[in-house]
Scaffold this motif. Sequence first.
Motif, PDB file in Angstrom:
ATOM      1  N   THR A  11       0.856  -1.188   0.000  1.00  0.00           N
ATOM      2  CA  THR A  11       0.000   0.000   0.000  1.00  0.00           C
ATOM      3  C   THR A  11       0.895   1.243   0.000  1.00  0.00           C
ATOM      4  O   THR A  11       2.122   1.133  -0.046  1.00  0.00           O
ATOM      5  CB  THR A  11      -0.912   0.047   1.243  1.00  0.00           C
ATOM      6  OG1 THR A  11      -0.119   0.308   2.410  1.00  0.00           O
ATOM      7  CG2 THR A  11      -1.677  -1.262   1.433  1.00  0.00           C
ATOM      8  N   ALA A  21      -3.597   1.646  11.518  1.00  0.00           N
ATOM      9  CA  ALA A  21      -4.684   0.923  10.860  1.00  0.00           C
ATOM     10  C   ALA A  21      -4.952  -0.404  11.547  1.00  0.00           C
ATOM     11  O   ALA A  21      -6.112  -0.816  11.712  1.00  0.00           O
ATOM     12  CB  ALA A  21      -4.333   0.701   9.383  1.00  0.00           C
ATOM     13  N   ARG A  24      -6.857   0.088  14.725  1.00  0.00           N
ATOM     14  CA  ARG A  24      -8.268   0.373  14.467  1.00  0.00           C
ATOM     15  C   ARG A  24      -9.026  -0.864  14.009  1.00  0.00           C
ATOM     16  O   ARG A  24     -10.228  -0.805  13.745  1.00  0.00           O
ATOM     17  CB  ARG A  24      -8.395   1.466  13.404  1.00  0.00           C
ATOM     18  CG  ARG A  24      -7.923   2.845  13.851  1.00  0.00           C
ATOM     19  CD  ARG A  24      -8.376   3.923  12.870  1.00  0.00           C
ATOM     20  NE  ARG A  24      -7.821   3.719  11.539  1.00  0.00           N
ATOM     21  CZ  ARG A  24      -6.703   4.292  11.096  1.00  0.00           C
ATOM     22  NH1 ARG A  24      -6.011   5.113  11.898  1.00  0.00           N
ATOM     23  NH2 ARG A  24      -6.272   4.060   9.877  1.00  0.00           N
ATOM     24  N   GLU A  26      -8.483  -2.573  11.160  1.00  0.00           N
ATOM     25  CA  GLU A  26      -8.733  -2.518   9.716  1.00  0.00           C
ATOM     26  C   GLU A  26      -7.942  -3.549   8.931  1.00  0.00           C
ATOM     27  O   GLU A  26      -8.067  -3.626   7.706  1.00  0.00           O
ATOM     28  CB  GLU A  26      -8.388  -1.115   9.189  1.00  0.00           C
ATOM     29  CG  GLU A  26      -9.263  -0.016   9.782  1.00  0.00           C
ATOM     30  CD  GLU A  26      -8.847   1.368   9.343  1.00  0.00           C
ATOM     31  OE1 GLU A  26      -9.609   2.314   9.579  1.00  0.00           O
ATOM     32  OE2 GLU A  26      -7.745   1.508   8.742  1.00  0.00           O
ATOM     33  N   THR A  48      -5.915  -8.570   4.290  1.00  0.00           N
ATOM     34  CA  THR A  48      -6.835  -7.552   3.781  1.00  0.00           C
ATOM     35  C   THR A  48      -6.693  -6.275   4.593  1.00  0.00           C
ATOM     36  O   THR A  48      -6.391  -6.299   5.790  1.00  0.00           O
ATOM     37  CB  THR A  48      -8.303  -8.023   3.850  1.00  0.00           C
ATOM     38  OG1 THR A  48      -8.665  -8.282   5.208  1.00  0.00           O
ATOM     39  CG2 THR A  48      -8.511  -9.283   3.022  1.00  0.00           C
ATOM     40  N   PHE A  49      -6.924  -5.155   3.938  1.00  0.00           N
ATOM     41  CA  PHE A  49      -6.923  -3.836   4.567  1.00  0.00           C
ATOM     42  C   PHE A  49      -8.236  -3.154   4.200  1.00  0.00           C
ATOM     43  O   PHE A  49      -8.533  -2.971   3.023  1.00  0.00           O
ATOM     44  CB  PHE A  49      -5.727  -3.017   4.081  1.00  0.00           C
ATOM     45  CG  PHE A  49      -5.763  -1.571   4.461  1.00  0.00           C
ATOM     46  CD1 PHE A  49      -5.894  -1.187   5.796  1.00  0.00           C
ATOM     47  CD2 PHE A  49      -5.691  -0.584   3.497  1.00  0.00           C
ATOM     48  CE1 PHE A  49      -5.940   0.151   6.142  1.00  0.00           C
ATOM     49  CE2 PHE A  49      -5.731   0.759   3.840  1.00  0.00           C
ATOM     50  CZ  PHE A  49      -5.853   1.126   5.167  1.00  0.00           C
ATOM     51  N   GLN A  50      -9.010  -2.826   5.213  1.00  0.00           N
ATOM     52  CA  GLN A  50     -10.341  -2.253   5.030  1.00  0.00           C
ATOM     53  C   GLN A  50     -11.177  -3.107   4.082  1.00  0.00           C
ATOM     54  O   GLN A  50     -11.927  -2.612   3.236  1.00  0.00           O
ATOM     55  CB  GLN A  50     -10.235  -0.826   4.500  1.00  0.00           C
ATOM     56  CG  GLN A  50      -9.566   0.126   5.485  1.00  0.00           C
ATOM     57  CD  GLN A  50      -9.440   1.544   4.945  1.00  0.00           C
ATOM     58  OE1 GLN A  50      -9.517   1.780   3.745  1.00  0.00           O
ATOM     59  NE2 GLN A  50      -9.245   2.502   5.864  1.00  0.00           N
ATOM     60  N   GLY A  51     -11.031  -4.418   4.227  1.00  0.00           N
ATOM     61  CA  GLY A  51     -11.813  -5.373   3.454  1.00  0.00           C
ATOM     62  C   GLY A  51     -11.267  -5.709   2.080  1.00  0.00           C
ATOM     63  O   GLY A  51     -11.774  -6.622   1.422  1.00  0.00           O
ATOM     64  N   GLU A  52     -10.220  -4.998   1.635  1.00  0.00           N
ATOM     65  CA  GLU A  52      -9.649  -5.240   0.318  1.00  0.00           C
ATOM     66  C   GLU A  52      -8.383  -6.090   0.429  1.00  0.00           C
ATOM     67  O   GLU A  52      -7.518  -5.799   1.266  1.00  0.00           O
ATOM     68  CB  GLU A  52      -9.302  -3.920  -0.373  1.00  0.00           C
ATOM     69  CG  GLU A  52     -10.504  -3.048  -0.667  1.00  0.00           C
ATOM     70  CD  GLU A  52     -11.432  -3.691  -1.682  1.00  0.00           C
ATOM     71  OE1 GLU A  52     -10.929  -4.400  -2.586  1.00  0.00           O
ATOM     72  OE2 GLU A  52     -12.659  -3.489  -1.570  1.00  0.00           O
TER      73      GLU A  52
END
Length: 232
Positions: A11, A21, A24, A26, A48-52
């Motif tokens: 990312t 993150a 939190r 995520e 995954t990060f924030q669902g992705e």
Amino acid sequence: MRLDRFICESTELTRSLAKKAMHRGEVSVDGEVIKNAATQVNEHHRVTFQGEPLMLVGLRYVILHKPAGVECTTRRTLYPRAIDLIDLPMLERLQTVGRLDVDTTGLVLLSDDGQWSHRVTSPKRRCGKVYRVTLAEPLEGDALDAAVRDFAEGVLLEGEEKPTRPAELAMREPRVAELVLYEGKYHQVKRMFAAIGHHVEALHREAIGPLALGELAEGEWRELSAEEVAAF
């Protein structure tokens, strides 16, 4: 690989932002929320990060035919950047392997592999860089013989304490020279010709080591093959 590093390499997040993150909630590994930055992961884990889902980008090696008016920098300037011509993820990680001036055209290499970049640019490796140089005035006769000799012995440039490394000069036409350098000083080609009383009107890099532009049109790019990467 640590989870925070995995996130950074897949990312645009910095290490500190990746940890925030995770705190939190995520970030998940194989469906489980993970908040420990030191958790070890590999390519077989589903991160995954924030669902992705995230995937490691890996090391990239790119050849670009740079047009005039394009800068070899990652900073935003008044000119377009070389990396803006390339369609790859996480472009900001790519660094130019031996820059060209904004008005110079030709072969540019870009990579996020620092060790490989050093092998290409290190003078100790004697990786020749071939330039086509268009001069304002013809260079021929005794002046040409003297220039060939001076370039082969090394030229002391203005503001430098040591002469340039030996370079190879030949003329293709009275005003068009071919110059092979084995180092990369600031504005070196223009300064070398200025040292012998000649002004460079146009400059184009045709090759670096075994790699030439070939059929690559101005503004086009491609990724290097494994064989081409290994050739350096």
